[in-house]
Scaffold this active site. Sequence first.
Site, PDB file in Angstrom:
ATOM      1  N   SER A 158       9.941  -8.894  11.414  1.00 45.05           N
ATOM      2  CA  SER A 158      10.618  -7.596  12.018  1.00 45.05           C
ATOM      3  C   SER A 158      11.205  -8.045  13.369  1.00 45.05           C
ATOM      4  O   SER A 158      10.835  -9.172  13.939  1.00 45.05           O
ATOM      5  CB  SER A 158       9.572  -6.647  12.431  1.00 45.05           C
ATOM      6  OG  SER A 158       9.827  -5.625  13.520  1.00 45.05           O
ATOM      7  N   TYR A 168       1.285  -6.065  16.172  1.00 43.39           N
ATOM      8  CA  TYR A 168       1.982  -6.080  15.286  1.00 43.39           C
ATOM      9  C   TYR A 168       3.168  -7.019  15.647  1.00 43.39           C
ATOM     10  O   TYR A 168       3.739  -7.754  14.552  1.00 43.39           O
ATOM     11  CB  TYR A 168       2.905  -4.635  15.169  1.00 43.39           C
ATOM     12  CG  TYR A 168       3.945  -4.589  13.984  1.00 43.39           C
ATOM     13  CD1 TYR A 168       3.624  -4.226  12.779  1.00 43.39           C
ATOM     14  CD2 TYR A 168       5.362  -4.423  14.502  1.00 43.39           C
ATOM     15  CE1 TYR A 168       4.592  -4.343  11.930  1.00 43.39           C
ATOM     16  CE2 TYR A 168       6.320  -4.289  13.554  1.00 43.39           C
ATOM     17  CZ  TYR A 168       5.897  -4.379  12.274  1.00 43.39           C
ATOM     18  OH  TYR A 168       7.031  -4.085  11.345  1.00 43.39           O
TER      19      TYR A 168
HETATM   20  P1  NDP Z   1       6.480   1.475   3.529  1.00 43.18           P
HETATM   21  O1  NDP Z   1       4.981   1.881   4.250  1.00 43.18           O
HETATM   22  O2  NDP Z   1       7.304   2.450   3.224  1.00 43.18           O
HETATM   23  O3  NDP Z   1       5.915   0.749   2.299  1.00 43.18           O
HETATM   24  C1  NDP Z   1       4.767  -0.246   2.322  1.00 43.18           C
HETATM   25  C2  NDP Z   1       4.411  -0.724   0.848  1.00 43.18           C
HETATM   26  O4  NDP Z   1       3.652  -1.627   0.910  1.00 43.18           O
HETATM   27  C3  NDP Z   1       3.918   0.382   0.008  1.00 43.18           C
HETATM   28  O5  NDP Z   1       4.357   0.001  -1.416  1.00 43.18           O
HETATM   29  C4  NDP Z   1       2.723   0.141   0.270  1.00 43.18           C
HETATM   30  O6  NDP Z   1       1.763   0.680  -0.985  1.00 43.18           O
HETATM   31  C5  NDP Z   1       2.341  -1.219   0.299  1.00 43.18           C
HETATM   32  N1  NDP Z   1       1.356  -1.697   0.970  1.00 43.18           N
HETATM   33  C6  NDP Z   1       0.934  -1.321   2.411  1.00 43.18           C
HETATM   34  N2  NDP Z   1      -0.343  -2.112   2.573  1.00 43.18           N
HETATM   35  C7  NDP Z   1      -0.619  -2.702   1.682  1.00 43.18           C
HETATM   36  C8  NDP Z   1      -1.796  -3.703   1.257  1.00 43.18           C
HETATM   37  N3  NDP Z   1      -2.898  -3.897   2.213  1.00 43.18           N
HETATM   38  N4  NDP Z   1      -1.986  -4.335  -0.098  1.00 43.18           N
HETATM   39  C9  NDP Z   1      -0.795  -3.988  -0.708  1.00 43.18           C
HETATM   40  N5  NDP Z   1       0.168  -3.228  -0.624  1.00 43.18           N
HETATM   41  C10 NDP Z   1       0.410  -2.704   0.506  1.00 43.18           C
HETATM   42  O7  NDP Z   1       6.682   0.350   4.624  1.00 43.18           O
HETATM   43  P2  NDP Z   1       8.186  -0.530   4.999  1.00 43.18           P
HETATM   44  O8  NDP Z   1       9.015  -0.586   3.682  1.00 43.18           O
HETATM   45  O9  NDP Z   1       8.900   0.288   6.055  1.00 43.18           O
HETATM   46  O10 NDP Z   1       7.970  -1.946   5.205  1.00 43.18           O
HETATM   47  C11 NDP Z   1       7.853  -3.071   4.461  1.00 43.18           C
HETATM   48  C12 NDP Z   1       7.713  -4.000   5.295  1.00 43.18           C
HETATM   49  O11 NDP Z   1       8.851  -4.040   6.337  1.00 43.18           O
HETATM   50  C13 NDP Z   1       6.677  -4.115   6.339  1.00 43.18           C
HETATM   51  O12 NDP Z   1       5.990  -5.825   6.437  1.00 43.18           O
HETATM   52  C14 NDP Z   1       7.070  -3.794   7.614  1.00 43.18           C
HETATM   53  O13 NDP Z   1       6.382  -4.395   8.744  1.00 43.18           O
HETATM   54  C15 NDP Z   1       8.615  -4.615   7.439  1.00 43.18           C
HETATM   55  N6  NDP Z   1       9.293  -3.684   8.482  1.00 43.18           N
HETATM   56  C16 NDP Z   1       9.685  -2.413   8.388  1.00 43.18           C
HETATM   57  C17 NDP Z   1      10.607  -1.773   9.273  1.00 43.18           C
HETATM   58  C18 NDP Z   1      10.937  -0.226   9.074  1.00 43.18           C
HETATM   59  O14 NDP Z   1      11.581   0.170   9.888  1.00 43.18           O
HETATM   60  N7  NDP Z   1      10.604   0.398   8.099  1.00 43.18           N
HETATM   61  C19 NDP Z   1      11.227  -2.526  10.472  1.00 43.18           C
HETATM   62  C20 NDP Z   1      10.701  -3.870  10.448  1.00 43.18           C
HETATM   63  C21 NDP Z   1       9.845  -4.466   9.645  1.00 43.18           C
HETATM   64  P3  NDP Z   1       0.325   1.257  -0.661  1.00 43.18           P
HETATM   65  O15 NDP Z   1       0.178   2.029   0.560  1.00 43.18           O
HETATM   66  O16 NDP Z   1       0.088   2.054  -1.951  1.00 43.18           O
HETATM   67  O17 NDP Z   1      -0.522   0.175  -0.820  1.00 43.18           O
END
Ligand code: NDP
Length: 256
Positions: free
Chosen positions: A145, A158
């Site tokens: 990020s 974070y």
């Molecule tokens: P979302 O919350 O939209 O999606 C997250 C995904 O990861 C879901 O499929 C969720 O499914 C899964 N997930 C979450 N926790 C776990 C876990 N403990 N074990 C397995 N699966 C997990 O998030 P984003 O797509 O926005 O984020 C993805 C990555 O991008 C993250 O690392 C985030 O920090 C990073 N990011 C995002 C930004 C943004 O603005 N969106 C900006 C900068 C970085 P489920 O909940 O069912 O497990």
Amino acid sequence: ANRWSLSGMNALVTGGTRGIGHAVVEELAGLGAVVHTCSRTETELNKCLLEWEAKGLRVSGSVCDVSFRHQREKVIEVVSALFNGKINILVNNAGISFRKPTVEYTAEEFSTIMSTNFESAYHLSQLAHPLLKTSGAGSIVFISSVAGVVSLGTGSPYAASKAAINQITKNLACEWAKDNIRTNAVAPWYTRTTLVDHLLADKSFLDEIISRTPLRRPGEAEEVSSLVAFLCLPAASYITGQVICVDGGMSVNVLS
Ligand code: NDP
């Protein structure tokens, strides 16, 4: 091998049921890779798997909470059996975020953020190392990020979890180059996903994001997944140890 194809390759993408991970699964599979993904929610995972099958994409999945050591070991066992002990691509995407002032974080919140965002990515990389090495040409992409590069004011655990990812991107790139494993990180700014949709729904917050971003909008998940896929292609074979921001210019902007 075709420089612009992932055909013949396989991949593990964590957190592929929503947001950036979902876009990465479709991008890699669309370029010809066979993909395995995981998430914590079985119903949503099964729904995604059916949709991908209908689109002709080769994707399988497991329920796995990557914040637990034993579940990480289990998912790597599954992937090893599925892909005959070889894996070309590991995308450490699963992550969580909640931002508040530093003095307000409990010990439990701190360790949940660290284990989900950093320890999981570190340990999955350790576990995947022999599989990546055996493949002959491995690539790890961490979803970091811009919060790990510049201060966003709040959310220090974070930010620290992402800064730690940025550093191991460099360490592993140097340590595992001899095994022909490349390691890079992609650092997005606000990207429209279920993680941040509720924040961007607030007009004054969205206006502030827009005002700080030269391209004057948040990103889309497909604008992140395209870079992730590029870094995995043979075309990127000399790129390793890099942290690349996908941020509409935010991190290089001081006044605009
Ligand atoms: P979302 O919350 O939209 O999606 C997250 C995904 O990861 C879901 O499929 C969720 O499914 C899964 N997930 C979450 N926790 C776990 C876990 N403990 N074990 C397995 N699966 C997990 O998030 P984003 O797509 O926005 O984020 C993805 C990555 O991008 C993250 O690392 C985030 O920090 C990073 N990011 C995002 C930004 C943004 O603005 N969106 C900006 C900068 C970085 P489920 O909940 O069912 O497990």
